[in-house]
Write an enzyme that holds these catalytic residues in place. Sequence first.
Site, PDB file in Angstrom:
ATOM      1  N   SER A 354       0.762   0.291   0.191  1.00 21.59           N
ATOM      2  CA  SER A 354       0.974   1.369  -0.775  1.00 21.59           C
ATOM      3  C   SER A 354       2.017   1.008  -1.805  1.00 21.59           C
ATOM      4  CB  SER A 354       1.401   2.654  -0.044  1.00 21.59           C
ATOM      5  OG  SER A 354       1.701   3.664  -0.971  1.00 21.59           O
ATOM      6  N   ASP A 355       1.672   1.223  -3.072  1.00 16.69           N
ATOM      7  CA  ASP A 355       2.634   1.113  -4.148  1.00 16.69           C
ATOM      8  C   ASP A 355       3.708   2.183  -3.924  1.00 16.69           C
ATOM      9  OD1 ASP A 355       3.354  -0.255  -6.431  1.00 16.69           O
ATOM     10  OD2 ASP A 355       2.498   1.233  -7.769  1.00 16.69           O
ATOM     11  N   LYS A 356       4.932   1.919  -4.366  1.00 16.29           N
ATOM     12  CA  LYS A 356       6.008   2.893  -4.154  1.00 16.29           C
ATOM     13  C   LYS A 356       6.105   3.905  -5.292  1.00 16.29           C
ATOM     14  CE  LYS A 356      10.265   1.839  -5.115  1.00 16.29           C
ATOM     15  NZ  LYS A 356      10.599   2.879  -6.118  1.00 16.29           N
ATOM     16  N   THR A 601      -3.247   0.415  -2.656  1.00 15.22           N
ATOM     17  CA  THR A 601      -3.159   1.428  -3.699  1.00 15.22           C
ATOM     18  C   THR A 601      -2.434   0.846  -4.905  1.00 15.22           C
ATOM     19  OG1 THR A 601      -1.011   2.349  -3.072  1.00 15.22           O
ATOM     20  CG2 THR A 601      -2.942   3.180  -1.906  1.00 15.22           C
TER      21      THR A 601
END
Length: 875
Positions: A354-356, A601
């Site tokens: 997951s992108d932050k 993502t």
Amino acid sequence: MTTLPAVEPPAALDTPDNPASTLAATSGAPAGTAAPTTLGPAAIAAELGKLATSPKGLSPDEAKGRLEKVGPNAIIAREENRWSKLLGYFWGPIPWMIEAAALISLVRRDWPDFAVVTGLLLYNAAVGFWQDNKAANALAALKKGLALKARALRGGQWLSVDAADLVPGDVVMVAAGEIVPADCLLIEGEYLSVDQSALTGESLPVSKRVGDSAYSGSIAKQGTMTAAVTATGNQTFFGRTAKLVASAGSKSHSEQAVLQIGDFLILLAAALAVVLVGFQVYRDVVVADVWGWDTIGAIAQFVLVLLIASVPVAMPAVMSVTMALGALALSKEKAIVSRLSAIEELAGVDVLCSDKTGTLTLNQLKLDTPIPYGSARAQDVVFAAALASQTGSEDAIDQAVLQALADPKALDTVTRTKFVPFDPVNKKTVATVTDAQGRTFQYAKGAPQAIAELCKLDPVTRGKYDGEVNALAGRGYRALGVAQSGDDGTTWVLVGLLSLMDPPRPDAKSTIAETEKLGLAVKMVTGDDVAIGSEIAKQLGMGGHLLVAGDVFKEGTDPDRIPMSAARAVERADGFGRVFPQHKYEIVKSLQELGHLVAMTGDGVNDAPALKEADCGVAVSGATDAARSAAALVLTAPGLSTIVNAIIEARKIFERIRSYVYYRIAMTLDIMFVVVMAYVFFGFQPLTAIMIVVLALLDDIPIMTIAYDKVETSPQPVRWHMQRILVFSSLMGLLAIAQSFGLVLAGMEWMSDPALMARFALDHQHLQTMLFLQLAAGGHLLLFVVRTRRSIFVPPYPSAPLFVAIVATQAVAALMCAYGILVPQLPWSLIGIVWVYVLIWMVVTDVVKLIYYRIQDQREAAGMRLSQPITGVQA
């Protein structure tokens, strides 16, 4: 407008002259590269020398010559011809068998068979061809991000030229509102603020000055500077991203499963065809001594029947339609499917990268608890910083400061008489204000080291101050110093420190917990530093073992040959900081090499290669066109909460498809073996070609409603375990063969019994119709059996659409038999006998299924016990 740049956290930037300066201006190099350095005059001159240019630019002739040598400043990707791709869908084991069946039908002029088989072949090819065009769409979206025009210094004059005509060595002008046309070295000008978030994932614009680099595809927000072009086309940072997109992507597991199933059935059909043809030739040529075109035609007819029976011609179509209906269900969960195979891939995903920024966090800077100095209070620090901010500013830091004010109306009690916007050289903003009593004060906010130098702190205070800044950096916060001065502006007093962070989304922690309950390991992937990522990870309840991506993947690493040591490190890590596009791509490849199914993502251009390579690329809400085109799943609601619903829905869809596969393999085995066994033992062709075609239609068209079936959702990722699928399907197929061949045996016995023949004169044509009805009814009852691990008499029961569709189909099959439509007519009494027969077998098959699953569960439990580590040794 105040513009404080986004930079790497202090842990990455500590120098003797720059202690943990979280807000120092940087050149904004792609996240994941080494900490950037600004080139001095000598270094700039050396770079211009390497480019064989000067601040005066190139001559038109020189630019033309370089253009012919290096090519246009455009993304050039070698793509397979679309017609070649289309023809590829007619090449392969399953297409060959379907085409062979169609050819035999054509030669024998069996037009119904030819039309149905050819139609299914064309449909399967069309669906695959449409899906393949997604890669081209992703590349097209990337190309749209390039500048169309640029201002270049040619022959001493500023000219407007096509951006595609720029070459290394060109001198260009970059101004606010323009797209940077190529990778450039800034050589002249005061200041440039660049938004490169789509490229690097940084959440704030980056301040540039002379000696810094700017990247193709980024957008200038403020200022104007002159730059020398250093790279164009595919050699730019943007171009390398596009090249990764063009090369990324792999065959989905559902496609591989269909091929494996097809190979299994084709090999089996080939073996049975040899047996069938051998017996036919022996009987007609050796025994009957008959040979001619009629004999060859009869053999071809038998082979045709076997081919149509063996090839799951409708399987790709049914799977596509089922997933399409599933995609509609996912759209209601605010997840748009752009590639159908993403549904079953998402069901099997066991790692979510997951992108932050904007996904796990709000992408909105907020102030944490201020740290006051001297006699100042916490709110005094915020108020002083607000006075040094521009009201109405769109700058993220100014907005965060102004929103943190306890009483915004307090700003109305003073009058701002002068405001000095942020300067990347002195790294601060300064405001002059007058209060109600007419007294004048100055307030400043900026990078911690700039404020410390402004206040001329004593060694003790400076030591404490630097310690606070380092402590904030260690927790992943961005630090902001605040100072105040009297009218003269020569003596400054430190007011305090502000800490800023992009806070987690309110639903992120619960979403992460739910995702982990579903059996997924969640890894954070961010362009920010490890310290920032670790702090967010702690707040979200994730693991804090984050690695610097550049430390895992050394420069020059081949993404297609990831070292096993790097892959293992990726598997063990909880996340990665300082990540740029190639790192994301390599992270996905590493996990895939170790057998993981990976969802990634992202929302920017920088995410496109990894999104396309991942088993399920997920473009989050607000993603760029390039990210959406490369992704298989597009979320329309912000955050990750939507993906939990999508995973649950995908697993339901997977269970439905797997039920269909069990049923389809078992029934294919049933028809193939019955055709061969009936002929070998009795010289009797139990089914005609048209019967098999009609069976395929009766079986598969209503079964498309399986997309609405009620199923149990697996608590763990589900995959195509082909060995288990083939073993269970073969067991069910064996019972189906026993059921069908048992009917053939009963029919042959009937025809040999004078008493039964006196009651009803059964012949081979009637027996064909009875077998046709048994396969139609028994097949659908078999689906009811295999659709759940539980007994068919307990929930979950079939959904209303599926049940009604099957009942309607059986009514059609019964009427066809009763009135002799396309099949020999059969009396209602025999239709009733067939139905009683298949119902009895349904119960038997269900009991065998329950025994099978019980044995399988016991073996798995024993295997898990054996795999547990030994913690002690008995004496």
